[in-house]
Design a protein around this motif. Structure first.
Motif, PDB file in Angstrom:
ATOM      1  N   GLU A  35       0.825  -1.208   0.000  1.00  0.00           N
ATOM      2  CA  GLU A  35       0.000   0.000   0.000  1.00  0.00           C
ATOM      3  C   GLU A  35       0.859   1.257   0.000  1.00  0.00           C
ATOM      4  O   GLU A  35       0.520   2.251  -0.652  1.00  0.00           O
TER       5      GLU A  35
ATOM      6  N   ASP B 285       0.825   4.094  -2.911  1.00  0.00           N
ATOM      7  CA  ASP B 285       0.616   5.525  -2.656  1.00  0.00           C
ATOM      8  C   ASP B 285       1.734   6.361  -3.275  1.00  0.00           C
ATOM      9  O   ASP B 285       1.485   7.435  -3.837  1.00  0.00           O
TER      10      ASP B 285
ATOM     11  N   TYR C 281       1.268   6.415  -6.976  1.00  0.00           N
ATOM     12  CA  TYR C 281       0.128   7.256  -7.333  1.00  0.00           C
ATOM     13  C   TYR C 281       0.514   8.731  -7.296  1.00  0.00           C
ATOM     14  O   TYR C 281       0.145   9.502  -8.190  1.00  0.00           O
ATOM     15  N   THR C 282       1.278   9.119  -6.277  1.00  0.00           N
ATOM     16  CA  THR C 282       1.758  10.502  -6.209  1.00  0.00           C
ATOM     17  C   THR C 282       2.617  10.836  -7.413  1.00  0.00           C
ATOM     18  O   THR C 282       2.515  11.926  -7.990  1.00  0.00           O
TER      19      THR C 282
ATOM     20  N   ASP D 256      -2.220  -2.372  -4.969  1.00  0.00           N
ATOM     21  CA  ASP D 256      -3.358  -2.084  -4.098  1.00  0.00           C
ATOM     22  C   ASP D 256      -4.625  -1.980  -4.944  1.00  0.00           C
ATOM     23  O   ASP D 256      -4.986  -0.899  -5.414  1.00  0.00           O
TER      24      ASP D 256
ATOM     25  N   LEU E  68      -7.317   0.879  -4.294  1.00  0.00           N
ATOM     26  CA  LEU E  68      -7.041   2.310  -4.467  1.00  0.00           C
ATOM     27  C   LEU E  68      -7.899   2.805  -5.627  1.00  0.00           C
ATOM     28  O   LEU E  68      -7.464   2.861  -6.781  1.00  0.00           O
TER      29      LEU E  68
END
Length: 255
Positions: free
Chosen positions: A38, A42, A45-46, A73, A76
């Motif tokens: 996860e 993240d 994704y950023t 993930d 998400l």
């Protein structure tokens, strides 16, 4: 920053001003995360958000990031929508293979989030608007699939009621007039949006060749009859559950 300022001042467009991000394959991503799936999702994704905002971002690079993120993930949710949007970036010349990859990403998201209306809505738009072909059979297949996805999106919680109108217009163009009428009648019974209700009545009147006043009276009578039956037979359950289970069975057991 100074380099970007010089480029913009000189009105130059280098081939690659923004560095292409590294995106592990969906198979390798869980291994490279060392168990922190996860957290890695993240971070990727950023990276995808920052990269997609650059004017010279490559849709396939953003798509590779999105596919790695959902491999790490699957829950998400925002990665599916943003990833598909990035892969079908209107600032670039669309590629059919990449558009189909975006649809695959959205279909995976639809399996994870079957109640989220935005995913089938976006997939339907890609089928109907983005995908281009000179083959009439392929065009019709894509149009039918897109209309079906929009119809599915219109039935999900939180979906705007006027989405059903767009779906009905497409279905009537594809020769599915009776299906369009049935879908509009169903949405009209459950929507509480007054503006959307007026729009649906207008479209329904055009399809059935009836006046909107007659249709409104007919549907109101149907709704009242349904509410009377529901409250008389199963008042303890919700209306949607009553539709599923129906009235109570008769007492006794018939071998």
């Amino acid at each position: 920053g100074a380099r970007i300022a010089r480029v913009l001042a000189a009105d130059e467009r280098p081939r690659e001003l923004t560095a292409r991000p590294y995106a592990p394959s969906p198979t390798a991503a869980p291994i490279l995360s060392l168990g922190y799936r996860e957290l890695a999702a993240d971070l990727l994704y950023t990276r995808m958000v920052g990269y997609f905002s650059a004017y010279d971002s490559a849709p396939d690079a953003s798509g590779a990031l999105a596919e790695a993120i959902v491999a790490l993930d699957p829950r998400l949710r925002r990665a599916y929508e943003l990833g598909a949007t990035a892969m079908t970036d209107g600032r670039r010349t669309p590629e059919t293979a990449l558009q189909l990859r975006a649809i695959e990403l959205l279909e995976r998201g639809m399996r994870e989030f079957p109640e989220y209306w935005r995913l089938p809505n976006l997939a339907g738009q890609i089928y109907l608007v983005e995908l281009k072909t000179e083959d009439p059979a392929q065009r019709r297949a894509w149009d039918e699939r897109g209309a079906l996805l929009l119809e599915s999106a219109a039935r999900k919680p939180g979906a705007p009621a006027n989405l059903a109108v767009h779906s009905a217009v497409l279905q009537s163009r594809l020769g599915q007039q009776q299906r369009a009428i049935e879908n509009l009648r169903e949405i009209l019974l459950i929507t509480s949006d007054a503006r959307a209700r007026a729009e649906i009545l207008e479209r329904l009147a055009a399809l059935t060749q009836e006046s909107s006043e007659e249709l409104a009276a007919e549907l109101l009578a149907g709704r009242n009859a349904f509410e009377r039956a529901w409250k008389a037979e199963r008042p303890a359950v919700t209306p949607s559950m009553y539709i599923l289970v129906g009235p109570p069975p008769a007492p006794g057991f018939d071998l």
